[in-house]
Scaffold this active site. Structure first.
Site, PDB file in Angstrom:
ATOM      1  N   GLU A 193      35.888  42.203 -39.101  1.00  0.00           N
ATOM      2  CA  GLU A 193      35.877  42.787 -38.145  1.00  0.00           C
ATOM      3  C   GLU A 193      36.456  44.226 -38.694  1.00  0.00           C
ATOM      4  O   GLU A 193      35.874  45.252 -38.123  1.00  0.00           O
ATOM      5  CB  GLU A 193      37.276  42.109 -37.251  1.00  0.00           C
ATOM      6  CG  GLU A 193      36.645  41.297 -36.413  1.00  0.00           C
ATOM      7  CD  GLU A 193      36.793  39.813 -37.157  1.00  0.00           C
ATOM      8  OE1 GLU A 193      37.094  39.826 -38.189  1.00  0.00           O
ATOM      9  OE2 GLU A 193      36.155  38.890 -36.433  1.00  0.00           O
ATOM     10  N   HIS A 243      42.687  33.445 -28.488  1.00  0.00           N
ATOM     11  CA  HIS A 243      41.551  33.679 -27.840  1.00  0.00           C
ATOM     12  C   HIS A 243      41.664  34.082 -26.230  1.00  0.00           C
ATOM     13  O   HIS A 243      40.542  34.087 -25.555  1.00  0.00           O
ATOM     14  CB  HIS A 243      40.333  32.979 -27.645  1.00  0.00           C
ATOM     15  CG  HIS A 243      39.562  32.169 -29.121  1.00  0.00           C
ATOM     16  ND1 HIS A 243      40.374  31.801 -29.971  1.00  0.00           N
ATOM     17  CD2 HIS A 243      38.751  32.861 -30.044  1.00  0.00           C
ATOM     18  CE1 HIS A 243      39.826  31.556 -31.208  1.00  0.00           C
ATOM     19  NE2 HIS A 243      38.778  32.286 -30.925  1.00  0.00           N
TER      20      HIS A 243
END
Lengths: 322, 327
Positions: free
Chosen positions: A58, A127
């Site tokens: 990321e 998440h």
């Protein structure tokens, strides 16, 4: 007017902007397959050069987007889940937003970071967090959190055309939600709220999935004779203070509904602004309805309990009417 | 050692870059000691051969990304000493109009994409500049300068792997100056050569004598050629030595403690990149002594003029705090 799902509207915005401008490309993990599936099908049309699969990195992918943006391209960096933005924090907080200013206006970073925001799929803490409030705190990052297919498409197209870094957050919880999306092209300006329900008695300010929460509450309140106005901010940075303050001037009551952890939530900012700028128009103290102050739990029952609910909103509205 | 593969013009060009960096940094050290500069400055003295040798192998269109210790990179890429000095003073005439300072100088006109104050923060951005070249079909290369400290950051791993998997034209130049702030590099990793890490990414890793500007140049030239031809990234580890402090005035952070032994510092001083290059230029009779003296005098005067101009430049107007925001 054609009815489309929220996720299909996002996919349409990506495809249209990629057709329009050859500098626009998509980069991220599994963007070819399209996990959510907002990026699905784009690889078939645009190929390897413009739909770039990357390793799960990321930080590097976010930074590569910035490097490409300051050298003339217009990347869309798909970071998948909002929580994965934490892994790219340095590039977003220290570089993307600050570069133009830090280098005295020599450059611009026209790129879009895209990620799924918030809970609703019982995926546990890693998440299921909404992260928009962190980025609202950073100077010079635009933040968008649409609640409908129409808004999602129009705002994403504006984000891609914007010359500044924009964080486009979409909601997994809303992914299958259908709505009207015109066949002809349209844009929605960043920074403009939309009144989803007009009312006289109380202003309920919301964004993303909490817009539906607020509308559900407004419907029940209607049965009690309370006429609530529901504002969907759509853009969180910059945000449409004007629409909010005008509404409060009319209703005299303000409830902020926000899927953030409570401390320094988006709701905190909205309430502080209303308290500062519309204090004398308020007939009751402002109210915040946010997540409970706990990590996101897994069990569907617990997850719902941790999120702001219509019942929470109704209770807050009643406080303002007491 | 002979460097017959490097033309005399290029040798002199590299020498000039090294000398410009040295004289600039010496002046900055003086100014800092006199309390004339706000903030922190991190000097590049002892490491000049790296930036000079590398940048002499690049065109104006090729890009570089730099670090908190970035003055040398800007100068080597062709930056304007006056605008740099004004930025160090925080003046309106500086590269960033006083909004960046020593750790954030950029010159987009010469492909200097910016100094980054976060250790390891520049690596992903350099990968993006390489991605841009690849995307547009340009033969531009992207160079990333970073230190031994950054080689222990996660961004190093992610960036080298990403550049490798996409075969991007990025040259990673690790300036191993033997210290991450006050910690010896040897205490921060259990390997001798950072270049060895290239194996993990399937790219070439080269150890270079970072004191020898001409060797730096030769090795960079090969990496540039490879990158332009679509061969992908290279990791170059330049073994160099930070002559002075981590940051000027670092005594204030050390509370009387020391972290280096004097023998090491003395040895490094003897192995000086400017001296080495000067000896080569003299011995090879590349330029007469008078010409080198004139060059030095010109550079010294240029630096002095930059200081005078910076002092005489206006402070940024308060209203500019709200400029250079969203377009």
């Amino acid at each position: 007017m054609p009815r489309k799902t929220y996720v299909a509207a996002i996919q349409e915005a990506l495809a249209e902007e990629m057709r329009r401008d050859s500098r626009v490309f998509l980069i991220g993990e599994d963007v070819r397959i399209g996990v959510f599936p907002s990026t699905r099908g784009l690889h078939a049309e645009f190929g390897n050069q413009r739909v770039i699969d990357t390793p799960i990195s990321e930080l590097a992918v976010a930074g590569a987007g910035i490097g490409a943006a300051i050298t003339g391209l217009r990347p869309i960096v798909d970071l998948m889940f909002g929580t994965f933005l934490y892994l790219a924090f340095d590039q977003i907080a220290n570089q993307a937003g600050a570069m133009r200013y830090m280098y005295g206006g020599q450059t611009m970073a026209p790129l879009v970071f895209m990620a799924q925001n918030g809970a609703g799929s019982s995926a546990g803490h890693h998440h299921s967090q909404a992260v928009h409030q962190f980025f609202m705190n950073m100077p010079q990052i635009k933040v968008i959190l649409p609640s409908t297919p129409y808004d999602g498409k129009g705002l994403l197209k504006s984000a891609i055309r914007d010359d500044n870094p924009v964080l486009f957050l979409h909601s997994l919880a809303l992914g299958g939600k259908r709505g009207d999306v015109p066949a002809e092209e349209y844009l929605i300006p960043i920074g403009l709220a939309d009144i989803k329900r007009a009312g006289r008695d109380v202003t309920i300010c919301s964004a993303g999935p909490t817009v539906q929460t607020a509308l559900d509450a407004a419907k029940i309140l209607e049965g009690e004779g309370v006429d609530a106005e529901v504002i969907d901010l759509r853009s969180l940075s910059p945000w449409d203070k004007g629409t909010v303050l005008a509404s409060v001037a009319k209703t005299g009551r303000f409830v902020a509904v926000d899927e953030s952890f409570p401390t320094c939530s988006a709701a905190s900012e909205w309430c502080a602004t209303v308290a500062e700028e519309a204090f004398h128009q308020l007939r009751a103290p402002v109210q915040r309805v946010t997540n409970k102050d706990v990590p996101m739990p897994f069990s569907p029952v617990l997850e719902q309990a941790a999120l702001p609910s219509a019942a929470d909103v109704i209770a807050a509205v009643r406080e303002t009417l007491a | 050692m002979h460097h017959r593969d490097i033309s005399l013009d290029v040798v002199l060009d590299i020498y000039t870059r090294v000398l410009r960096i040295r004289r600039f940094e010496e002046e900055v050290a003086r100014l800092f000691r006199q309390g004339q500069l706000p903030g922190f400055v991190h000097l590049y003295i002892g490491e000049e051969a790296v930036a000079a040798g590398v940048c002499a192998a690049l065109t104006n269109e090729d890009t570089i990304v730099s670090t908190h210790r970035g003055h040398g990179h800007v100068i080597a890429k062709g930056g304007d000493i006056k605008r740099m000095m004004a930025e160090l003073f925080g003046k309106a005439t500086g590269y960033c109009k006083g909004k960046g300072g020593s750790m954030h100088i950029a010159d987009f006109g010469i492909g200097m994409l910016g100094a980054i104050g976060i250790v390891g923060g520049g690596l992903p951005i350099a990968v993006g500049a390489g991605l841009s070249a690849w995307y547009t079909g340009s033969d531009r290369v992207s160079v990333c300068f970073f230190g031994d400290g950054a080689a222990n950051e996660g961004s190093f791993h992610e960036s080298l792997n990403l550049a490798s998997t996409l075969a991007l034209p990025v040259i990673f130049v690790c300036e191993n100056n033997q210290y991450g702030e006050f910690t010896p590099a040897a205490n921060a990793m259990n390997i001798t050569d950072i270049a060895d890490r290239a194996v993990a990414y399937g790219i070439p890793g080269v150890v270079a004598d970072g004191v020898d500007a001409l060797e730096m140049h030769r090795i960079t030239r090969a990496a540039v050629k490879r990158a332009r031809a679509g061969g992908g990234p290279t990791l170059i580890e330049a073994k160099t030595h930070r002559r002075g402090s981590h940051a000027e005035g670092e005594e204030a952070f050390l509370g009387g403690q020391t972290y280096r032994d004097e023998a090491e510092t003395a040895a490094a001083q003897a192995n000086d990149p400017l001296l080495l290059l000067h000896t080569y230029v003299s011995e090879q009779d590349i330029a007469p002594a008078e010409r080198l003296e004139t060059l030095d005098a010109d550079i010294t005067r240029l630096v002095a003029e930059a200081v005078a101009a910076a002092r005489n430049s206006p402070e940024p107007g308060i209203e500019t705090v709200f400029e250079d925001l969203w377009l």
